[in-house]
Design a protein around this motif. Structure first.
Motif, short mmCIF file in Angstrom:
data_model
loop_
_atom_site.label_atom_id
_atom_site.label_comp_id
_atom_site.label_asym_id
_atom_site.label_seq_id
_atom_site.Cartn_x
_atom_site.Cartn_y
_atom_site.Cartn_z
N PRO A 170 0.84 -1.20 0.00
CA PRO A 170 0.00 0.00 0.00
C PRO A 170 0.87 1.25 0.00
O PRO A 170 1.98 1.25 0.55
N PRO A 171 0.42 2.32 -0.61
CA PRO A 171 1.24 3.53 -0.69
C PRO A 171 1.54 4.10 0.70
O PRO A 171 0.70 4.07 1.60
N THR A 172 2.75 4.62 0.85
CA THR A 172 3.10 5.30 2.10
C THR A 172 2.21 6.52 2.34
O THR A 172 2.07 6.97 3.47
N ALA A 173 1.60 7.03 1.28
CA ALA A 173 0.69 8.18 1.43
C ALA A 173 -0.45 7.86 2.39
O ALA A 173 -0.97 8.76 3.05
N PHE A 174 -0.85 6.58 2.47
CA PHE A 174 -1.92 6.20 3.39
C PHE A 174 -1.52 6.50 4.83
O PHE A 174 -2.33 6.98 5.63
N LYS B 19 -5.67 9.59 0.96
CA LYS B 19 -6.43 8.45 0.44
C LYS B 19 -6.45 8.50 -1.08
O LYS B 19 -6.17 9.53 -1.69
N GLY B 20 -6.81 7.37 -1.68
CA GLY B 20 -6.99 7.32 -3.12
C GLY B 20 -5.77 6.82 -3.86
O GLY B 20 -4.75 6.45 -3.28
N TRP B 21 -5.88 6.81 -5.18
CA TRP B 21 -4.85 6.27 -6.06
C TRP B 21 -3.62 7.15 -6.01
O TRP B 21 -3.70 8.39 -5.97
N VAL B 22 -2.44 6.51 -6.00
CA VAL B 22 -1.15 7.22 -5.99
C VAL B 22 -0.36 6.74 -7.21
O VAL B 22 0.48 5.84 -7.11
N ASN C 86 9.49 13.11 1.96
CA ASN C 86 9.15 14.43 1.45
C ASN C 86 7.93 14.36 0.54
O ASN C 86 7.93 13.63 -0.45
N LEU C 87 6.90 15.10 0.89
CA LEU C 87 5.75 15.31 0.03
C LEU C 87 5.65 16.80 -0.22
O LEU C 87 5.54 17.59 0.72
N ALA C 88 5.74 17.19 -1.49
CA ALA C 88 5.71 18.61 -1.81
C ALA C 88 5.09 18.79 -3.18
O ALA C 88 5.39 18.04 -4.12
N GLY C 89 4.21 19.79 -3.30
CA GLY C 89 3.62 20.12 -4.59
C GLY C 89 2.77 19.02 -5.18
O GLY C 89 2.60 18.97 -6.40
N GLY C 90 2.26 18.13 -4.35
CA GLY C 90 1.43 17.05 -4.85
C GLY C 90 2.21 15.84 -5.33
O GLY C 90 1.62 14.93 -5.94
N PHE C 91 3.51 15.78 -5.05
CA PHE C 91 4.34 14.63 -5.43
C PHE C 91 5.13 14.16 -4.21
O PHE C 91 5.53 14.95 -3.36
N LEU C 92 5.36 12.85 -4.15
CA LEU C 92 6.20 12.29 -3.09
C LEU C 92 7.14 11.25 -3.67
O LEU C 92 6.92 10.74 -4.77
N GLU C 93 8.21 10.97 -2.93
CA GLU C 93 9.11 9.89 -3.31
C GLU C 93 8.86 8.70 -2.38
O GLU C 93 8.46 8.86 -1.23
N ARG D 279 2.48 10.69 -7.77
CA ARG D 279 1.57 11.83 -7.64
C ARG D 279 0.49 11.50 -6.63
O ARG D 279 0.01 10.37 -6.58
N VAL D 280 0.11 12.46 -5.82
CA VAL D 280 -0.93 12.23 -4.82
C VAL D 280 -2.04 13.26 -4.99
O VAL D 280 -1.82 14.35 -5.51
N ARG D 281 -3.23 12.87 -4.54
CA ARG D 281 -4.37 13.77 -4.59
C ARG D 281 -4.52 14.41 -3.22
O ARG D 281 -4.75 13.72 -2.22
N LEU D 282 -4.41 15.72 -3.17
CA LEU D 282 -4.49 16.44 -1.91
C LEU D 282 -5.90 16.98 -1.68
O LEU D 282 -6.63 17.28 -2.63
#
Length: 274
Positions: free
Chosen positions: A204-208, A213-216, A242-249, A270-273
């Motif tokens: 699962p994405p680290t963004a979670f 939430k949602g597709w990354v 680092n998450l910046a400008g709607g993008f993360l590594e 890319r992430v949905r903010l």
């Protein structure tokens, strides 16, 4: 088990002519209807292994141009340079859109060698991730699905997540941007260099855990394969700093059952903010 697993069958390409391969992308490796990026990388990696004189991906970088969907696709490869210890090639996967126009989905540049010929000398400060025993970790079958929309790929993988990175599934993400898990293929097939290309992009994405939430979707993914993995489940650790400008590594490490670092990767997603 090697050679006849679901992963092998579904990622197999058929050589139409030198440098051109056909495949029917299965819907069994999709997330929200799009084919998983790590699985796609394994498909192109398999085509390059056939097209180049060396068997194993050492480094492979992919740019994801448009989302790939289940159905027919064609892979075109080109040898860029061949040498005694390394060969470099490029590959692209194409599909047709609703208007019948050919669309490039993913483009790859990779260098291949033979992992069996590498020296055993290892000097590293890297250490395996601290993950509880497999029986103390949790997979998709251990609770309700936390994300709406089905993930067909989950049925083909053995993923047991470290409870310390499961806050997102309980509505209490830690905010640390970390994901750790035991990983394997559900049918018991042992890992090889091609399945490592899948492993780095299967959790699962680290963004979670950051609270999103949602597709990354992946924009770019680079994988370094360092060693042919030993039999047994893998340990995968993924970190976002680092998450910046709607993008993360996402930086991933994959360790085998003999405590060897067998693969590393970095991807930009890319992430949905909001």
């Amino acid at each position: 088990m090697t050679g006849d697993s679901e992963f092998d069958r579904d990622s197999a390409v058929v050589r139409r002519e030198p440098g051109v391969y056909d495949i029917d992308l299965s819907d069994g490796w999709t997330i929200f209807g799009a084919v998983n990026g790590g699985f796609l990388l394994a498909v192109l990696g398999r085509a390059l292994a056939d097209a180049l004189p060396h068997p194993d991906p050492f480094t492979i970088s992919a740019h994801y141009l448009t989302a790939s969907r289940p159905g027919p696709a064609v892979v075109r490869t080109e040898a860029v340079r061949t040498g005694r210890t390394l060969s470099t090639g490029q590959a692209s996967l194409f599909q047709y859109d609703d208007e019948g126009d050919e669309v490039e989905r993913i483009r790859v540049l990779a260098s291949y060698g033979d992992l069996a010929t590498l020296p055993d000398d290892v000097r590293t400060t890297a250490t395996p991730p601290a993950i509880p025993p497999l029986e103390q970790c949790f997979g998709p079958d251990d609770g309700p699905a936390p994300v709406d929309g089905g993930s067909a790929i989950a049925d083909r993988l053995m993923i047991k997540l470290d409870p310390a990175t499961l806050g997102w599934a309980l509505g209490a993400p830690s905010g640390k941007g970390q994901m750790r898990a035991w990983f394997g293929l559900a049918d018991g097939r042992d890992a090889d260099p091609l399945s490592l290309l899948l492993a780095v992009d299967a959790l699962p994405p680290t963004a979670f855990e950051i609270g999103l939430k949602g597709w990354v979707p992946t924009v770019e993914l680079t994988v370094h394969v360092r060693h042919r993995p030993a039999p047994g489940p893998l340990r995968v650790s993924v970190t976002t700093r680092n998450l910046a400008g709607g993008f993360l590594e996402e930086d991933a490490e994959v360790w085998d059952s003999e405590d060897r670092l067998v693969a590393q990767s970095r991807q930009l997603a890319r992430v949905r903010l909001g």
